[in-house]
Design a protein around this motif. Structure first.
Motif, PDB file in Angstrom:
ATOM      1  N   ASP A   3       2.769  -8.446  -9.291  1.00 53.49           N
ATOM      2  CA  ASP A   3       2.806  -7.436  -8.228  1.00 53.49           C
ATOM      3  C   ASP A   3       1.543  -6.572  -8.217  1.00 53.49           C
ATOM      4  OD1 ASP A   3       5.292  -8.304  -7.440  1.00 53.49           O
ATOM      5  OD2 ASP A   3       6.380  -6.805  -8.619  1.00 53.49           O
ATOM      6  N   ILE A   4       1.054  -6.243  -9.395  1.00 53.76           N
ATOM      7  CA  ILE A   4      -0.152  -5.422  -9.489  1.00 53.76           C
ATOM      8  C   ILE A   4      -1.356  -6.214  -8.976  1.00 53.76           C
ATOM      9  CG2 ILE A   4      -1.727  -4.284 -11.098  1.00 53.76           C
ATOM     10  CD1 ILE A   4       0.733  -3.552 -12.768  1.00 53.76           C
ATOM     11  N   VAL A   5      -1.456  -7.486  -9.316  1.00 56.54           N
ATOM     12  CA  VAL A   5      -2.568  -8.319  -8.861  1.00 56.54           C
ATOM     13  C   VAL A   5      -2.535  -8.453  -7.340  1.00 56.54           C
ATOM     14  CG1 VAL A   5      -3.542 -10.661  -8.943  1.00 56.54           C
ATOM     15  CG2 VAL A   5      -2.759  -9.562 -11.048  1.00 56.54           C
ATOM     16  N   LEU A   6      -1.344  -8.666  -6.779  1.00 54.16           N
ATOM     17  CA  LEU A   6      -1.217  -8.770  -5.322  1.00 54.16           C
ATOM     18  C   LEU A   6      -1.576  -7.453  -4.633  1.00 54.16           C
ATOM     19  CD1 LEU A   6       2.019 -10.913  -4.908  1.00 54.16           C
ATOM     20  CD2 LEU A   6      -0.337 -11.597  -4.453  1.00 54.16           C
ATOM     21  N   LEU A   7      -1.166  -6.337  -5.200  1.00 51.20           N
ATOM     22  CA  LEU A   7      -1.487  -5.025  -4.636  1.00 51.20           C
ATOM     23  C   LEU A   7      -3.000  -4.796  -4.644  1.00 51.20           C
ATOM     24  CD1 LEU A   7      -0.601  -2.278  -3.535  1.00 51.20           C
ATOM     25  CD2 LEU A   7      -0.488  -1.482  -5.897  1.00 51.20           C
ATOM     26  N   VAL A   8      -3.646  -5.105  -5.764  1.00 52.48           N
ATOM     27  CA  VAL A   8      -5.099  -4.940  -5.851  1.00 52.48           C
ATOM     28  C   VAL A   8      -5.794  -5.868  -4.850  1.00 52.48           C
ATOM     29  CG1 VAL A   8      -7.109  -5.285  -7.364  1.00 52.48           C
ATOM     30  CG2 VAL A   8      -5.075  -4.128  -8.234  1.00 52.48           C
ATOM     31  N   GLY A   9      -5.295  -7.101  -4.711  1.00 58.88           N
ATOM     32  CA  GLY A   9      -5.862  -8.045  -3.737  1.00 58.88           C
ATOM     33  C   GLY A   9      -5.735  -7.525  -2.318  1.00 58.88           C
ATOM     34  N   LYS A  10      -4.584  -6.975  -1.964  1.00 56.01           N
ATOM     35  CA  LYS A  10      -4.386  -6.409  -0.618  1.00 56.01           C
ATOM     36  C   LYS A  10      -5.337  -5.243  -0.366  1.00 56.01           C
ATOM     37  CE  LYS A  10       0.527  -7.512  -0.133  1.00 56.01           C
ATOM     38  NZ  LYS A  10       1.873  -6.929  -0.041  1.00 56.01           N
ATOM     39  N   LEU A  11      -5.477  -4.376  -1.367  1.00 59.43           N
ATOM     40  CA  LEU A  11      -6.368  -3.225  -1.211  1.00 59.43           C
ATOM     41  C   LEU A  11      -7.822  -3.665  -1.053  1.00 59.43           C
ATOM     42  CD1 LEU A  11      -4.792  -0.727  -3.771  1.00 59.43           C
ATOM     43  CD2 LEU A  11      -4.649  -0.661  -1.277  1.00 59.43           C
ATOM     44  N   LEU A  12      -8.240  -4.674  -1.814  1.00 55.39           N
ATOM     45  CA  LEU A  12      -9.597  -5.193  -1.672  1.00 55.39           C
ATOM     46  C   LEU A  12      -9.808  -5.819  -0.290  1.00 55.39           C
ATOM     47  CD1 LEU A  12     -10.311  -6.765  -5.181  1.00 55.39           C
ATOM     48  CD2 LEU A  12     -11.492  -4.849  -4.112  1.00 55.39           C
ATOM     49  N   LEU A  13      -8.826  -6.562   0.189  1.00 53.40           N
ATOM     50  CA  LEU A  13      -8.926  -7.173   1.513  1.00 53.40           C
ATOM     51  C   LEU A  13      -9.063  -6.109   2.596  1.00 53.40           C
ATOM     52  CD1 LEU A  13      -8.838  -9.701   3.304  1.00 53.40           C
ATOM     53  CD2 LEU A  13      -6.360  -9.427   3.390  1.00 53.40           C
ATOM     54  N   ILE A  14      -8.273  -5.076   2.515  1.00 53.09           N
ATOM     55  CA  ILE A  14      -8.345  -3.985   3.496  1.00 53.09           C
ATOM     56  C   ILE A  14      -9.709  -3.291   3.418  1.00 53.09           C
ATOM     57  CG2 ILE A  14      -7.415  -1.707   4.073  1.00 53.09           C
ATOM     58  CD1 ILE A  14      -4.639  -2.841   3.341  1.00 53.09           C
ATOM     59  N   ALA A  15     -10.203  -3.074   2.199  1.00 55.46           N
ATOM     60  CA  ALA A  15     -11.507  -2.434   2.038  1.00 55.46           C
ATOM     61  C   ALA A  15     -12.601  -3.292   2.650  1.00 55.46           C
ATOM     62  CB  ALA A  15     -11.794  -2.178   0.559  1.00 55.46           C
ATOM     63  N   PHE A  16     -12.575  -4.612   2.416  1.00 55.69           N
ATOM     64  CA  PHE A  16     -13.575  -5.505   3.005  1.00 55.69           C
ATOM     65  C   PHE A  16     -13.482  -5.537   4.525  1.00 55.69           C
ATOM     66  CE2 PHE A  16     -13.822  -7.660  -1.260  1.00 55.69           C
ATOM     67  CZ  PHE A  16     -15.137  -7.297  -1.505  1.00 55.69           C
ATOM     68  N   LEU A  17     -12.264  -5.501   5.058  1.00 55.52           N
ATOM     69  CA  LEU A  17     -12.105  -5.473   6.514  1.00 55.52           C
ATOM     70  C   LEU A  17     -12.713  -4.215   7.111  1.00 55.52           C
ATOM     71  CD1 LEU A  17      -8.518  -6.919   7.023  1.00 55.52           C
ATOM     72  CD2 LEU A  17     -10.669  -7.948   7.732  1.00 55.52           C
ATOM     73  N   TYR A  18     -12.484  -3.061   6.479  1.00 55.47           N
ATOM     74  CA  TYR A  18     -13.069  -1.819   6.977  1.00 55.47           C
ATOM     75  C   TYR A  18     -14.594  -1.843   6.876  1.00 55.47           C
ATOM     76  CZ  TYR A  18      -8.826   0.762   7.959  1.00 55.47           C
ATOM     77  OH  TYR A  18      -7.664   1.188   8.512  1.00 55.47           O
ATOM     78  N   LEU A  19     -15.121  -2.384   5.790  1.00 52.21           N
ATOM     79  CA  LEU A  19     -16.569  -2.493   5.662  1.00 52.21           C
ATOM     80  C   LEU A  19     -17.152  -3.411   6.732  1.00 52.21           C
ATOM     81  CD1 LEU A  19     -17.046  -2.698   1.794  1.00 52.21           C
ATOM     82  CD2 LEU A  19     -17.836  -0.889   3.327  1.00 52.21           C
ATOM     83  N   PHE A  20     -16.477  -4.517   7.010  1.00 50.60           N
ATOM     84  CA  PHE A  20     -16.939  -5.432   8.048  1.00 50.60           C
ATOM     85  C   PHE A  20     -16.933  -4.753   9.415  1.00 50.60           C
ATOM     86  CE2 PHE A  20     -15.812  -8.429  11.426  1.00 50.60           C
ATOM     87  CZ  PHE A  20     -16.943  -9.249  11.398  1.00 50.60           C
ATOM     88  N   LEU A  21     -15.847  -4.067   9.742  1.00 47.56           N
ATOM     89  CA  LEU A  21     -15.774  -3.366  11.030  1.00 47.56           C
ATOM     90  C   LEU A  21     -16.850  -2.289  11.134  1.00 47.56           C
ATOM     91  CD1 LEU A  21     -11.924  -3.056  11.522  1.00 47.56           C
ATOM     92  CD2 LEU A  21     -13.508  -4.485  12.806  1.00 47.56           C
ATOM     93  N   PHE A  22     -17.054  -1.551  10.058  1.00 45.32           N
ATOM     94  CA  PHE A  22     -18.087  -0.517  10.067  1.00 45.32           C
ATOM     95  C   PHE A  22     -19.457  -1.134  10.311  1.00 45.32           C
ATOM     96  CE2 PHE A  22     -21.302   1.900   7.675  1.00 45.32           C
ATOM     97  CZ  PHE A  22     -21.259   3.083   8.393  1.00 45.32           C
TER      98      PHE A  22
END
Length: 138
Positions: A3-22
């Motif tokens: 669960d912790i690995v999946l949570l960290v993966g989701k947070l990283l994905l969201i961070a990369f998406l925001y960086l891409f949009l920016f």
């Protein structure tokens, strides 16, 4: 642990998406504008009355310009009184010719309904629905 690995993966994905949009928005800023610059001596079509997002827009008349409601038009006007392909301005030699493209509500040039193609000159007013365009020489 999974669960912790999946949570960290989701947070990283969201961070990369925001960086891409920016990054995408940042590179596009300044490239999209409501007006194109005309070369010296090239007449322009200026929106003097109409929707706020179009008012003041200047379009150089150095090639054919199609005006209409269709997204493929050079000047897109979202007005119920504008046909999909309403009017066209074409350079012919040293002059500009305005023609109505069979619009339902017609094209008005200097207060008179356009029935045949007409040569344009500096200061001519073109009315299409609630929008007024004016020909300006640089």
């Amino acid at each position: 642990m999974v669960d912790i690995v999946l949570l960290v993966g989701k947070l990283l994905l969201i961070a990369f998406l925001y960086l891409f949009l920016f990054a995408a928005i940042r590179t596009g800023v300044g490239k999209v504008s409501g007006a194109r610059k005309a070369a010296a001596g090239v007449p322009e079509l200026v929106v003097v009355r109409g929707p706020a997002e179009l008012k003041g827009v200047r379009v150089p008349l150095n090639g054919p310009v199609v005006i209409g409601r269709s997204p493929g038009s050079d000047i897109v006007i979202a007005d119920d009184f504008i046909s999909a392909l309403h009017a066209r301005i074409m350079p012919q030699g040293d002059s500009l010719v305005l023609e109505d493209l069979g619009s339902t509500n017609g094209t008005v040039l200097n207060g008179a309904t356009l029935t045949t193609p007409h040569n344009l000159k500096n200061g001519d007013r073109i009315d299409l629905g609630s929008v007024r365009l004016e020909v300006k020489s640089s």
